[in-house]
Design a protein around this motif. Structure first.
Motif, mmCIF file in Angstrom:
data_model
loop_
_atom_site.group_PDB
_atom_site.id
_atom_site.type_symbol
_atom_site.label_atom_id
_atom_site.label_comp_id
_atom_site.label_asym_id
_atom_site.label_seq_id
_atom_site.Cartn_x
_atom_site.Cartn_y
_atom_site.Cartn_z
ATOM 1 N N UNK A 54 34.601 -8.370 -23.259
ATOM 2 C CA UNK A 54 35.023 -7.992 -24.596
ATOM 3 C C UNK A 54 34.389 -8.775 -25.716
ATOM 4 N N UNK A 55 33.312 -9.467 -25.463
ATOM 5 C CA UNK A 55 32.650 -10.240 -26.513
ATOM 6 C C UNK A 55 31.859 -9.290 -27.414
ATOM 7 N N UNK A 56 32.274 -9.208 -28.678
ATOM 8 C CA UNK A 56 31.611 -8.309 -29.616
ATOM 9 C C UNK A 56 30.408 -9.007 -30.237
ATOM 10 N N UNK A 57 29.448 -9.302 -29.389
ATOM 11 C CA UNK A 57 28.205 -9.925 -29.828
ATOM 12 C C UNK A 57 27.045 -9.181 -29.180
ATOM 13 N N UNK A 58 25.864 -9.310 -29.777
ATOM 14 C CA UNK A 58 24.693 -8.663 -29.216
ATOM 15 C C UNK A 58 24.857 -7.154 -29.201
ATOM 16 N N UNK A 59 24.448 -6.545 -28.094
ATOM 17 C CA UNK A 59 24.526 -5.095 -27.956
ATOM 18 C C UNK A 59 25.979 -4.622 -27.961
ATOM 19 N N UNK A 60 26.907 -5.487 -27.495
ATOM 20 C CA UNK A 60 28.302 -5.105 -27.452
ATOM 21 C C UNK A 60 28.870 -4.755 -28.806
#
Length: 1021
Positions: free
Chosen positions: A458-464
């Motif tokens: 659930x890390x909203x970093x990068x492509x996420x």
């Protein structure tokens, strides 16, 4: 050439204005996202500062000094080195250097002599400008040396008044930890009570975090004795605490300079460390700044997660509308290409019109985005202020570049296409290899982003971070490709059935080259709005759960030290009918780290008071399981008891037993375990006076403690119990012969004897140092309702922190206030099970909304001191002002802007299609098509497209929420252990969908009304 482009702009000014508005929306979204983050950061800081505790809004520099001058007769501690005073002065100077702070000087030490109880000392305080912050009730304020001020409750309790004199002397606590008393530490001095006072605002910032008005068992009612500086200094004393309280003002707590404030505090702590440990700095401001940082951090993923799809949606809209516009200009571009114009001329004539319009809109979007956020910030969180910085404009060039790139991509065929391709009436369809490759790429990116989001937990970093945007775009393209063939089939079937209007409308949708992209755009528009609705409503209901279930009840009062029985009896006296109040206490923590926390409640009031989850068993059902029907406990009416006992088989010193009895006062003032004496090998009567039983007690258990090291082989017969009531009436002997009325420990056997209850200790099984027999009114094991994993070995910690055997009373989804992994027991039954509960762990009084306004006075009248008053509605207000809630207002803005983008695309598509559709339907009218079907085909083509797109768009938004919504930190980075909702309310989602449907349908109908009139009039066109 430039003038020609401007002539073209004026000639097609409607399309140019629409393109400019779309460019404006793209750049507005890019500017609004960082601008909103800046505004939210300020609002989070302002909200946390507004709700901060007093100790978080200031700091205290204090030093303990011994000011007594050593003499030959003085046996007190030696005077400290001179440098200690200099150190305090140095730090005081550093404090004054902190900008934006106001300071109050104070000095204090403990005194005795005013209270006859040696366990209670008073705090003699000099505080700068104290009279301005006190309400003088009797007498006058401090005016001369020797004056003191007493608190109103202290004066009433000790029967003192203004004009009386008291003799005080400084004091120190006893060095013996077993003797909680105060000892003299100076010569006595007689002082005059100038007046009595009441603190005007006990929680005002002037008092800092000193805790002057907090009552404690060791220091009395929590009212200091105020005096003048001269009086305090001339009185003989030893240790004195000097302090400077610094209160941060608006300048120090300005949201724009919190980083500088943290640096100043770190510098101050370093300077304190450099001068030594004599001066102590206490502040909660660091915790406040940390909390602000956490709140601001939790907002940063929430804004970009929908800003990105909005920008992509705007670029897609520009791409679509430019492509639509060029379809109407292909004849012009074919003439330019046919005349052999150079490539830059052809490029400028093809792209210049759209580029100029989009560029003009982008420039306006830079200003519009910032002003829009400023307006929203002023309305939604006015306390946060409007940021003055324009740093958000750094993303405007990127958004403008993306918009211009979209223009160029939309015109690639017209720029490089052949004259024959430009002269074709039916342009190439969207089924080309490049279109299919683009859709495949979008799907692959959506899968990759979703997988990365799962793998990163659930890390909203990068492509996420781009996962929701890419997923909604890919699903929109796929549904468009799948839906249009179905619409075409439906149109063909309608044609065979003679429904010409429906058939013509469907065929126009299915066979127009740009219809698939327009449909995908509308689906993505509704999906973004639906996704924003899911986030906002899920977070809203989650905050409601956190405020109610997280608090436990509508209002929770935490009181100071109280025994469970005392708390239970006091609450039942406050609310005898059980309508609005419930006694609650936490179970002590277990001995193992994995033991679930526990809550002991007065389950008879559970349904009336506690907040309860909607799923699982109801509170009435749980209360019935926690409190099964049991016999009434044995009671006696007065403090003097006598127990008749006969024993045999005892050997003093090696195999002896001491008789104990555990009792609880009927009036709730406490409980006690009383030793009656060592048993003898004969019949005897054991007497004792129990202070807590002045108004009667119940028997919780009769205990036998070994006095030797050997195992016991003995037999004891309990013959009866006598008690003397307060009126000196002697009650008759209570027979104890029925073994069914008692519960025995496994170490003993209980049987009926001719003259009483026989208790046999068998050497082979009796190895415990203390065994109990308890009345049948004691639940054994105690029923427990469990949320989460069941207790290991069916044992939890009782009120005395000792293991307590449990039995299953049901499973709960959550224990209010504690969480999804916890246990709940009945407070009274838990108290009966415990022989000596001691003080409660976090004693509380839960209240519902019908609690009377004077509830605090009623609690105080019962001898309980309220130390915290938490209300669910205030918790909800505080949660609404925290970072995640504030950040989600951007989702509302995103939903509105997405609908505007969809409406703009509809308007431009209808404007471009106008000529072609009028020509087609007019030709059919000339061939005999009736006005009705022609009008239906013209009027309902786009409304039908909107209706299908809204339904599919809501499903796409819900699917995107299912895949990615769980990763959004809607409850902050550290969500509570509560059953927070994962889905929005279906009624809210449908309501928003209906509003979007009505809006876009109204736009679609408005664009088709004029065309309908043109194709339905009679005669050739």
């Amino acid at each position: 050439m430039i003038s020609l482009v401007f002539v073209m702009l004026w000639h097609r000014r409607g399309q140019a204005v629409t393109l400019a508005l779309l460019g404006l929306l793209a750049v507005t979204a890019a500017v609004a996202a960082p601008a909103y983050l800046i505004a939210v950061d300020r609002a989070v800081a302002a909200g946390q500062i507004a709700t901060a505790a007093p100790d978080e809004l200031g700091l205290v520099a204090s030093a303990v000094q011994n000011e007594r001058v050593a003499t030959e007769d003085d046996t007190g501690p030696p005077s400290p080195p001179e440098q200690d005073g200099l150190q305090f002065g140095d730090v005081a100077t550093a404090l004054i250097a902190l900008p934006g702070f106001t300071y109050v000087y104070s000095a204090e030490y403990w005194v005795i002599g005013i209270d006859p109880n040696p366990a209670n000392a008073g705090l003699l305080v000099y505080r700068q400008d104290v009279c301005a912050h006190l309400r003088i009730l009797t007498g006058r304020c401090l005016a001369a040396e020797g004056d003191v001020l007493l608190g109103e409750h202290t004066a009433q309790r000790l029967s003192l008044k203004a004009g009386d004199s008291v003799e005080l002397r400084s004091a120190l606590p006893s060095p013996d930890p077993k003797r909680k008393i105060w000892l003299p530490d100076g010569k006595p001095r007689r002082l005059l009570i100038a007046g009595t006072y009441r603190a005007a605002e006990p929680n005002a910032g002037y008092w800092g975090a000193r805790g002057y008005f907090t009552a404690t068992p060791e220091t009395g009612p929590g009212e200091p004795i105020f005096t003048t500086a001269v009086t305090q200094q001339t009185m003989d004393h030893g240790q004195i605490t000097l302090a400077m309280d610094g209160r941060a003002g608006p300048a120090a707590l300005n949201p724009d300079r919190l980083g500088q404030l943290r640096a100043d505090l770190q510098k101050l702590e370093q300077s304190t460390a450099d001068v030594g440990m004599a001066v102590k700095i206490d502040t909660g401001m660091t915790a406040l700044l940390d909390r602000i940082d956490v709140g601001q951090t939790s907002t940063r993923p929430l804004v970009p997660v929908l800003a990105v799809p909005l920008i992509l949606l705007a670029c897609f809209t520009i791409f679509l509308t430019v492509g639509y516009g060029l379809e109407g200009r292909q004849g012009e571009l074919a003439v330019v290409a046919l005349r052999g114009s150079r490539w830059w001329t052809r490029w400028w004539l093809a792209a210049g019109e759209s580029l100029v319009a989009v560029l003009a809109g982008a420039l306006c979007g830079c200003l519009t985005g910032q002003l829009l956020v400023d307006a929203i910030a002023a309305i939604v969180f006015p306390d946060g202020g409007v940021p003055s910085a324009w740093t958000s404009l750094r993303y405007a060039p990127l958004a403008a570049g993306a918009a211009l790139l979209s223009v160029m991509l939309a015109q690639r065929r017209q720029l490089v296409g052949s004259v024959a391709a430009l002269l074709r009436r039916n342009p190439a369809t969207a089924d080309g290899r490049w279109a299919i490759a683009g859709e495949v790429l979008a799907v692959l990116l959506a899968v990759a982003a979703s997988v990365q989001l799962v793998l990163s937990q659930g890390s909203l970093t990068g492509v996420g971070l781009f996962a929701p945007a890419i997923l909604m775009l890919a699903l929109g393209l796929l549904t468009a490709r799948a839906s249009l063939p179905l619409i075409s089939r439906y149109a063909v079937r309608a044609l065979h059935r003679g429904r010409l209007g429906v058939a013509l409308a469907g065929l126009q949708l299915a066979r127009r080259p740009g219809a698939g992209r327009l449909f995908a755009l509308l689906v993505a528009t509704v999906a973004v709005t639906g996704y924003a609705t899911c986030a906002v409503d899920t977070a809203t209901t989650g905050r409601a759960v956190e405020a109610t279930l997280g608090t436990g009840a509508a209002r929770v009062l935490t009181v100071q030290t109280a025994q469970p029985q005392q708390l239970l009896a006091a609450v039942r006296r406050i609310d005898p009918d059980g309508d609005f109040a419930m006694a609650v206490t936490r179970l002590p923590p277990g001995t193992t780290a994995d033991e679930a926390p526990g809550l002991a409640v007065d389950s008879t009031r559970l349904a009336a008071v506690a907040a309860w989850p909607g799923d699982g068993p109801g509170p009435d059902e749980v209360a019935g399981r926690l409190r099964p029907e049991l016999p009434a406990p044995p009671e006696f009416p007065g403090p003097d008891i006598a127990v008749d006992v006969a024993a045999s088989g005892l050997v003093p010193g090696t195999k002896g037993l001491r008789l104990q009895v555990s009792v609880s006062a009927l009036n709730g003032i406490g409980d006690a375990v009383i030793e009656l004496g060592e048993l003898q090998n004969r019949a005897a009567t054991y007497r004792q006076k129990i202070e807590v039983c002045q108004e009667g007690c119940r028997i919780d258990g009769i205990g036998f403690a070994r006095t030797g090291t050997s195992r016991i082989t003995a037999e004891v017969t309990l013959k009866g119990l006598r008690a003397t009531a307060p009126d000196r009436k002697v009650w008759p002997v209570t027979r104890l012969a029925d073994p069914n009325s008692w519960r025995a420990s496994p170490e003993v056997r209980v049987a009926q004897a001719p003259d009483g209850l026989r208790i046999t200790f068998d050497e082979s099984i009796s190895a415990s140092p203390l065994v109990w027999i308890k009345p049948a009114s004691t639940p054994d094991p105690i029923p427990v309702a469990v949320a989460g994993a069941r207790p290991t070995g069916d044992v939890i910690s009782g009120l005395d922190a000792k293991p307590m055997l449990t039995t299953d009373a049901g499973t709960l989804p959550v224990v209010p206030q504690v969480g999804r992994r916890a246990v709940m027991v009945d407070l009274e039954y838990a108290d009966r099970t415990t022989m000596n509960a001691g003080l409660s762990t976090t004693p509380q009084i839960w209240l519902n909304t019908t609690a009377p306004p004077d509830i605090l006075d009623r609690v105080s009248a019962e001898g309980l001191t309220v130390v915290a008053d938490v209300r669910a509605d205030r918790i909800r207000q505080r949660l609404d002002q925290q970072g995640p809630a504030l950040a989600l207002w951007f989702h509302v803005l995103t939903g509105v802007l997405a609908v505007l983008l969809g409406a703009g695309a509809l308007v431009l598509a209808a404007a471009v299609d106008r000529r072609r559709r009028v020509e087609d339907l007019s030709a059919l009218r000339n061939q005999g098509l009736r006005p009705g079907p022609a009008g239906q085909a013209m009027l309902w083509t786009y409304p039908a497209l909107v209706a299908v797109a809204v339904v599919i768009g809501l499903l796409v938004g819900a699917l995107a929420w299912l895949v990615t919504g769980w990763a959004l930190p809607l409850a902050g980075p550290n969500p509570p252990d509560l059953p927070l909702p994962a889905w929005p309310r279906i009624t809210v989602l449908l309501t928003v969908g209906a509003a979007v449907l009505l809006t876009l349908t109204a736009v679609a109908v408005a664009t088709g009304r004029n065309l309908r009139r043109r194709v339905t009039r009679r005669g050739p066109l």
